[in-house]
Design a protein around this motif. Structure first.
Motif, mmCIF file in Angstrom:
data_model
loop_
_atom_site.group_PDB
_atom_site.id
_atom_site.type_symbol
_atom_site.label_atom_id
_atom_site.label_comp_id
_atom_site.label_asym_id
_atom_site.label_seq_id
_atom_site.Cartn_x
_atom_site.Cartn_y
_atom_site.Cartn_z
ATOM 1 N N ILE A 34 -2.689 -11.555 3.048
ATOM 2 C CA ILE A 34 -3.463 -11.070 4.028
ATOM 3 C C ILE A 34 -4.462 -11.159 4.650
ATOM 4 C CG2 ILE A 34 -5.131 -9.108 4.974
ATOM 5 C CD1 ILE A 34 -4.419 -7.655 2.248
ATOM 6 N N ARG A 35 -5.440 -12.703 4.254
ATOM 7 C CA ARG A 35 -5.644 -13.843 4.420
ATOM 8 C C ARG A 35 -5.001 -14.500 5.820
ATOM 9 N NH1 ARG A 35 -8.246 -14.215 -0.328
ATOM 10 N NH2 ARG A 35 -10.476 -12.993 -0.366
ATOM 11 N N GLN A 64 -5.153 -4.210 5.932
ATOM 12 C CA GLN A 64 -4.053 -5.122 5.104
ATOM 13 C C GLN A 64 -3.066 -5.364 5.384
ATOM 14 O OE1 GLN A 64 -6.370 -2.369 1.567
ATOM 15 N NE2 GLN A 64 -4.112 -3.672 1.444
ATOM 16 N N ALA A 65 -2.686 -5.067 6.924
ATOM 17 C CA ALA A 65 -1.175 -5.616 7.582
ATOM 18 C C ALA A 65 -1.408 -6.857 8.258
ATOM 19 C CB ALA A 65 -0.990 -4.294 8.480
ATOM 20 N N GLY A 66 -3.207 -7.021 8.057
ATOM 21 C CA GLY A 66 -2.775 -8.186 8.691
ATOM 22 C C GLY A 66 -4.010 -8.536 10.314
ATOM 23 N N SER A 67 -3.968 -7.532 10.881
ATOM 24 C CA SER A 67 -4.851 -7.660 11.788
ATOM 25 C C SER A 67 -6.284 -6.846 12.197
ATOM 26 C CB SER A 67 -4.248 -6.123 12.640
ATOM 27 O OG SER A 67 -4.771 -5.615 13.732
ATOM 28 N N PHE A 68 -6.741 -7.770 13.115
ATOM 29 C CA PHE A 68 -8.315 -7.485 13.648
ATOM 30 C C PHE A 68 -8.520 -6.459 13.597
ATOM 31 C CE2 PHE A 68 -10.044 -11.714 15.156
ATOM 32 C CZ PHE A 68 -9.068 -12.513 13.795
ATOM 33 N N LEU A 124 2.317 -2.550 9.286
ATOM 34 C CA LEU A 124 1.894 -1.410 9.542
ATOM 35 C C LEU A 124 2.275 0.026 9.111
ATOM 36 C CD1 LEU A 124 1.728 -1.130 13.734
ATOM 37 C CD2 LEU A 124 0.122 -2.099 12.369
ATOM 38 N N THR A 125 3.660 -0.122 8.552
ATOM 39 C CA THR A 125 4.211 1.285 7.995
ATOM 40 C C THR A 125 4.306 0.466 6.474
ATOM 41 O OG1 THR A 125 6.312 0.333 7.530
ATOM 42 C CG2 THR A 125 5.488 2.623 9.462
ATOM 43 N N ALA A 126 4.000 -0.732 5.469
ATOM 44 C CA ALA A 126 3.630 -0.146 4.551
ATOM 45 C C ALA A 126 2.946 -2.251 4.433
ATOM 46 C CB ALA A 126 5.321 -1.750 3.855
ATOM 47 N N PRO A 127 1.291 -1.809 4.500
ATOM 48 C CA PRO A 127 0.699 -2.778 4.634
ATOM 49 C C PRO A 127 0.833 -3.916 3.212
ATOM 50 C CG PRO A 127 -0.488 -1.093 5.585
ATOM 51 C CD PRO A 127 1.335 -0.388 4.671
ATOM 52 N N THR A 128 0.832 -4.946 3.846
ATOM 53 C CA THR A 128 0.432 -5.604 1.423
ATOM 54 C C THR A 128 -1.228 -5.481 0.969
ATOM 55 O OG1 THR A 128 0.879 -7.194 0.756
ATOM 56 C CG2 THR A 128 -0.418 -7.570 2.924
ATOM 57 N N VAL A 143 0.751 -1.403 0.239
ATOM 58 C CA VAL A 143 0.223 0.377 0.122
ATOM 59 C C VAL A 143 1.247 0.883 0.164
ATOM 60 C CG1 VAL A 143 -1.799 1.658 0.956
ATOM 61 C CG2 VAL A 143 -2.221 -0.825 1.203
ATOM 62 N N THR A 144 0.909 2.225 -0.988
ATOM 63 C CA THR A 144 1.186 3.511 -0.685
ATOM 64 C C THR A 144 0.988 4.154 0.551
ATOM 65 O OG1 THR A 144 1.566 3.295 -3.967
ATOM 66 C CG2 THR A 144 1.695 5.694 -2.570
ATOM 67 N N LEU A 145 2.111 4.666 1.279
ATOM 68 C CA LEU A 145 1.816 6.150 2.160
ATOM 69 C C LEU A 145 2.792 6.732 1.984
ATOM 70 C CD1 LEU A 145 0.987 3.086 5.360
ATOM 71 C CD2 LEU A 145 0.114 4.355 3.851
#
Length: 755
Positions: A311-312, A628-632, A301-305, A257-259
Motif C-alpha cells: 500500500i505504501r 488500500q487499493a493504493g489511491s489517494f 479496486l475489486t481486490a485491494p491489498t 480485502v474480502t469483498l
C-alpha cells in the motif's frame, strides 16, 4: 430417421465426436452450421437460415464468411455456448475437416473488452475447497486451498470467472457451485479423470517445473487437482495457450480485502445497481491509456491489498506522479494506445498472432527506453516509479525489440505481402529483387511496345481469367506484329499474348509463390521467437499496466483534490471533510467528518429519508477501499486502518427468480456478515429488519447490534429508522449515535453528518 451423407453427414459425424454445444465447419470461404445448430445460431445471432439438400433430405443451414467468424464466435460464447470449430484441409481426393479447437467462455483469446476472463476450477474435499483460476488471454494462473464454502464463494466472487469447472464432489448440491451458477458464469462438466491429484500434479510440474508447487506452497491435493484440471481443459480445447502460462501463483486469499458479491454491488465498484458502468467507482477514477492498465486498475479496486508495504509503495508512486505533472503527462502520452502485451503473448504462443500483432509487440518494447528517458532527470528518477520501470529484464527486452525491428517492415500486414524487411533473409532478398525486376519489366512493357511497333492505345494488365495480356485498341488491332497471339476480342479492344510475356508471367507467378512461402516460414519462425519470450512479454506488459494505473490514480488525485491517506497503526479511522468519490463529481457535495477507534467503534446513523445516510456510509467504505487499493482519497485529511474485509447490507433487492424474497435476502446477507466479519473488518448496515413487521425488525436489528458490538467488534456503521436503537449508546460502551441533519434554507437542500 435418414442418415445424412456428404457435407451434412460429415458435419453430423464431427458433432457426435465433440462435447461442445455447437459446431461450425469450414466449407470453402464460409463456416457453416447445419441442423439444430443452424436454427440455434440463427435465433441467437439473427442469421438467415437456408436449406441444404443432401441425398433427398433437406437440412437447415446458416453460415458466416471465414473472415467474419471471430465476432460471431464471441457473441455465441458471451451467451454461454461452447463452440467447436472444424477447419478444412486438403486431401488427395479433395477436402476434409477436423475439429481444431473448442471456444468456450473461459478460452476466448481475443475478447472485445479489457476485463480479465477467468476460467475457474473448484474441488471439494470435506468442508474445504481447492480453487484454481486462469486467464488464458494473459497467462495469469493462481491456485490454493480455502477452509470452507464461505471462503470459496468469496474467492469466486473476487475473480468473477466466466466459466467454472466443478470437480466430481462439487457437482451435486454444492453450495459454492450452486451460488456461482445463479449468475452469468457458465458451468462446464469436464472429464472427471482430469481432477485426479496424481495426474494433475504431473501435469503441473510439466508445465511449471519441478519446484513450482513447493515454491508457492501448493501442496493441498484439492488445489493441485483444481489447477491440473484447468490445464487439462485448456489442452483439450485446442486453443494452444498453455505455453503462455509461465508462472504459477498462490491464491493469496489472506493478502486481499474480502469483498463479497453483495458488497461489490452495493458499493457500485465496477457496475451500478442498474447494471451499467457509468457512475461506478472504476469509471470515476479510470484515466488509464491502455487496456491492460484499465484491467489492472479494476483488479486493484475489486481486490485491494492488505499488505502495508505494498500500500505504501503504491501511495509513494501516486504521490510522486501527482507532484510531477509534466513527467506524468509525458508518460501517459507515451503509453497512449500501447498494445496489451499480456494478451499478445498468449496469441503468440497459440500461433494466432498476425504480423500486425508482432508489430504492436515491437512498438510496445520500443517504448521502454523512451519511458526511462521521460523519467530521467525528473523528480521521478529516484523513487518508486523508476523502480517499476526497472522490473523487466531490460537487456532481453531490447534484444527482442531489435530482432523484431530488423525482421519486420514499418507497417506489417499479412505474410506474402511484404512483411519481412530487406536484409533479414538472403534468399528472400534475392526473390524480392527478381520479383521487382520482373515487375519493372511488366510495368514498362506498354511503353516499349508502343515505341517499337508504333501502336496506339496499348496497355498491359492482368486478371484471373486471362493472366497477363497486351491490350490494343480495335482500330489498331490489324497493325500488331506477327508474334502477337490474339486471346480475346472485346467491344473496343483486342487482347494479345506473346511468348516473352507468357514467360515473364510464369516467372512472376513462381516468384510470388516463393515469396509468400518464404515470408510465411520466416514469419512463423519469428512468432515462435516471440512465443519463447512469453514470460518476458507478460512482465513488460504488467510493468506498462502498473505504470498506467499509477499515473491514472495520480491524475485523478491531482485534478480532484484528493489527499494521501495515512495508515493507522492502532485501527483508527479518522476522516476530516471526507467526500463521496463518485457523487462529488456530479453534485455540490457537503463534506463530512468521520472518526472511529476502539472506543468508538459502532456508529448508529439516524436522520430523515433522503438525507444522505446511505451515501455517508458508502463514502466511508469507499475511502477505505481506495486507500488500500493504493489511491489517494477525497478528503482534507484521512487516517485509515488496514481492514481484512468490507461487508455491506444496503438497500432492498428481491431475488424472486431464485426463490428469495426481500426479507430472505436481507437475512442471508446479515447472516453472512455475522459469520464472516472479524475485529479488523468494516461493516455497513442500512435499515436492517425493515423487510418484516416493525417489532420483529427492531428485535433483529437490536440482536445484530449487540452481537457485532460484543462478539465481532468490527467497525460498524448502522443506519436505522428504529430510534429505539439509539438507547444502546447508553448500555454498550463502543456505540455512538450520529445524526444526519438537513438544511432546507434557501433554494437548495443540503445535509451533513455529526454527533
Amino acid at each position: 430417421m435418414t442418415t445424412a451423407e456428404g457435407i451434412v453427414g460429415e458435419f453430423m459425424s464431427l458433432k457426435r465426436e465433440t462435447a461442445a454445444d455447437l459446431l461450425t465447419m469450414q466449407c470453402g470461404d464460409f463456416y457453416e452450421f447445419f441442423g439444430e445448430d443452424a436454427e440455434t445460431v440463427a435465433d441467437e445471432l439473427d442469421l438467415k437460415v437456408s436449406q441444404k439438400s443432401a441425398h433427398g433430405s433437406s437440412y437447415p443451414m446458416a453460415g458466416v464468411p471465414v473472415d467474419d467468424l471471430r465476432p460471431y464466435l464471441g457473441s455465441l460464447v458471451e451467451r454461454g455456448y461452447r463452440v467447436a470449430v472444424a477447419d478444412q484441409y486438403e486431401t488427395s481426393d479433395g477436402h476434409a475437416r477436423r475439429v481444431q479447437r473448442v471456444v468456450s467462455p473461459g478460452t476466448v483469446l481475443d475478447p472485445d473488452d479489457a476485463a480479465a476472463r477467468y476460467l475457474a476450477a473448484v474441488v471439494r474435499e470435506g468442508d474445504g475447497y481447492g480453487l484454481a483460476f486462469a486467464d488464458v488471454t494473459t497467462g495469469q494462473f493462481r491456485a490454493g486451498r480455502v477452509t470452507d464454502a464461505q471462503a470459496a464463494t468469496a474467492q469466486l466472487h473476487r475473480f468473477d470467472p466466466v466459466e467454472l469447472l466443478p470437480g466430481p464432489e462439487a457437482r451435486a448440491d454444492d453450495p459454492v457451485v450452486d451460488r456461482v451458477a445463479e449468475g452469468d458464469t457458465t458451468v462446464t462438466l469436464h472429464d472427471t479423470a482430469a481432477f485426479a491429484p496424481g495426474r494433475a500434479r504431473h501435469r503441473l510440474t510439466d508445465q511449471f517445473g519441478e519446484t513450482a508447487l513447493d515454491a508457492v506452497g501448493l501442496t493441498a491435493e484439492p488445489a493441485v487437482a483444481a489447477a491440473g484440471a484447468i490445464l487439462a481443459y485448456v489442452e483439450t480445447t485446442g486453443v494452444g495457450v498453455t505455453a503462455s502460462m509461465t508462472r504459477l501463483g498462490a491464491l493469496d486469499a489472506g493478502d486481499r480485502v474480502t469483498l463479497d458479491a453483495t458488497t461489490r454491488r452495493n458499493l457500485e465498484l465496477v457496475e451500478t445497481m442498474q447494471g451499467g458502468s457509468e457512475g461506478t467507482l472504476l469509471a470515476t477514477v479510470d484515466h488509464t491509456e491502455t487496456a491492460a492498465g484499465s484491467r489492472l486498475l479494476r483488479e486493484w479496486l475489486t481486490a485491494p491489498t492488505r499488505d502495508r508495504g505494498e500500500i505504501r509503495r503504491r501511495h509513494d508512486a501516486v504521490e510522486a506522479l501527482a507532484d510531477a505533472a509534466l513527467a506524468r503527462d509525458r508518460l501517459r502520452e507515451l503509453l497512449s494506445g500501447v498494445a496489451d502485451l499480456e494478451r499478445l503473448a498468449a496469441r503468440a504462443t497459440n500461433g494466432s498472432a498476425d504480423p500486425r500483432a508482432l508489430g504492436a509487440v515491437r512498438t510496445a518494447l520500443g517504448l521502454m527506453p523512451e519511458l526511462a528517458a521521460a523519467v530521467a532527470d525528473t523528480p521521478l528518477a529516484d523513487g518508486p516509479v523508476a523502480d517499476v520501470l526497472a522490473t523487466p529484464d531490460q537487456t532481453a527486452a531490447r534484444e527482442l525489440y531489435e530482432t523484431l525491428d530488423a525482421a519486420l517492415v514499418a507497417e506489417p500486414t499479412r505474410p506474402g505481402e511484404g512483411v519481412i524487411a530487406r536484409g533479414h533473409d538472403t534468399e528472400l532478398d534475392e526473390v524480392v529483387a527478381d520479383y521487382q525486376e520482373t515487375r519493372e519489366w511488366l510495368d514498362g512493357l506498354a511503353d516499349r511496345e508502343t515505341r517499337r511497333h508504333g501502336l496506339r492505345h496499348v496497355t498491359v494488365d492482368r486478371n484471373k481469367t486471362d493472366g497477363y495480356y497486351i491490350q490494343v485498341g480495335k482500330s489498331a488491332a490489324d497493325e500488331v506484329p506477327d508474334h502477337y497471339r490474339q486471346i480475346k476480342t472485346l467491344k473496343n479492344s483486342v487482347r494479345f499474348l506473346t511468348d516473352d510475356l507468357a514467360e515473364r508471367e510464369r516467372e512472376m507467378l513462381r516468384l510470388e509463390e516463393r515469396r509468400e512461402q518464404l515470408e510465411t516460414e520466416l514469419f512463423a519462425d519469428l512468432r515462435e521467437r516471440v512465443a519463447a519470450d512469453a514470460e518476458l512479454l507478460q512482465t513488460v506488459g504488467r510493468t506498462l499496466a502498473e505504470l498506467d494505473t499509477l499515473a491514472s490514480l495520480a491524475t485523478h488525485a491531482a485534478t480532484a483534490d484528493w489527499v494521501r491517506p495515512d495508515l493507522s497503526s492502532d485501527r483508527e479511522l479518522d476522516v476530516t471533510a471526507g467526500r463521496h468519490p463518485v457523487v462529488e463529481r456530479t453534485t455540490e457535495f457537503v463534506p463530512n467528518d468521520l472518526r472511529m477507534d476502539d472506543d468508538r467503534g459502532f456508529l448508529i446513523v439516524t436522520g430523515p429519508n433522503m438525507s444522505g445516510k446511505s451515501t455517508y456510509m458508502r463514502q466511508c467504505a469507499l475511502l477505505v477501499l481506495l486507500a488500500q487499493a493504493g489511491s489517494f482519497v477525497p478528503a482534507e485529511s484521512a487516517t485509515v486502518p488496514v481492514v481484512d474485509g468490507v461487508y455491506t447490507r444496503v438497500g432492498a433487492l428481491d431475488e424472486l427468480a431464485q426463490g428469495r424474497s426481500t426479507f430472505m435476502v436481507e437475512m442471508q446477507e446479515l447472516s453472512n456478515i455475522l459469520h464472516s466479519a472479524t475485529r479488523d473488518s468494516l461493516v455497513v448496515l442500512d435499515e436492517v429488519g425493515r423487510g418484516t413487521a416493525t417489532y420483529d425488525g427492531i428485535s433483529i436489528a437490536w440482536a445484530a447490534t449487540e452481537y457485532l458490538h460484543n462478539e465481532v467488534r468490527a467497525k460498524t456503521l448502522f443506519a436505522t429508522h428504529y430510534h429505539e436503537l439509539t438507547t444502546l449508546g447508553d448500555t454498550l460502551p463502543r456505540v455512538q449515535n450520529v445524526h444526519v441533519a438537513v438544511d432546507d434554507a434557501g433554494e437548495h437542500v443540503t445535509s451533513s453528518a455529526g454527533c
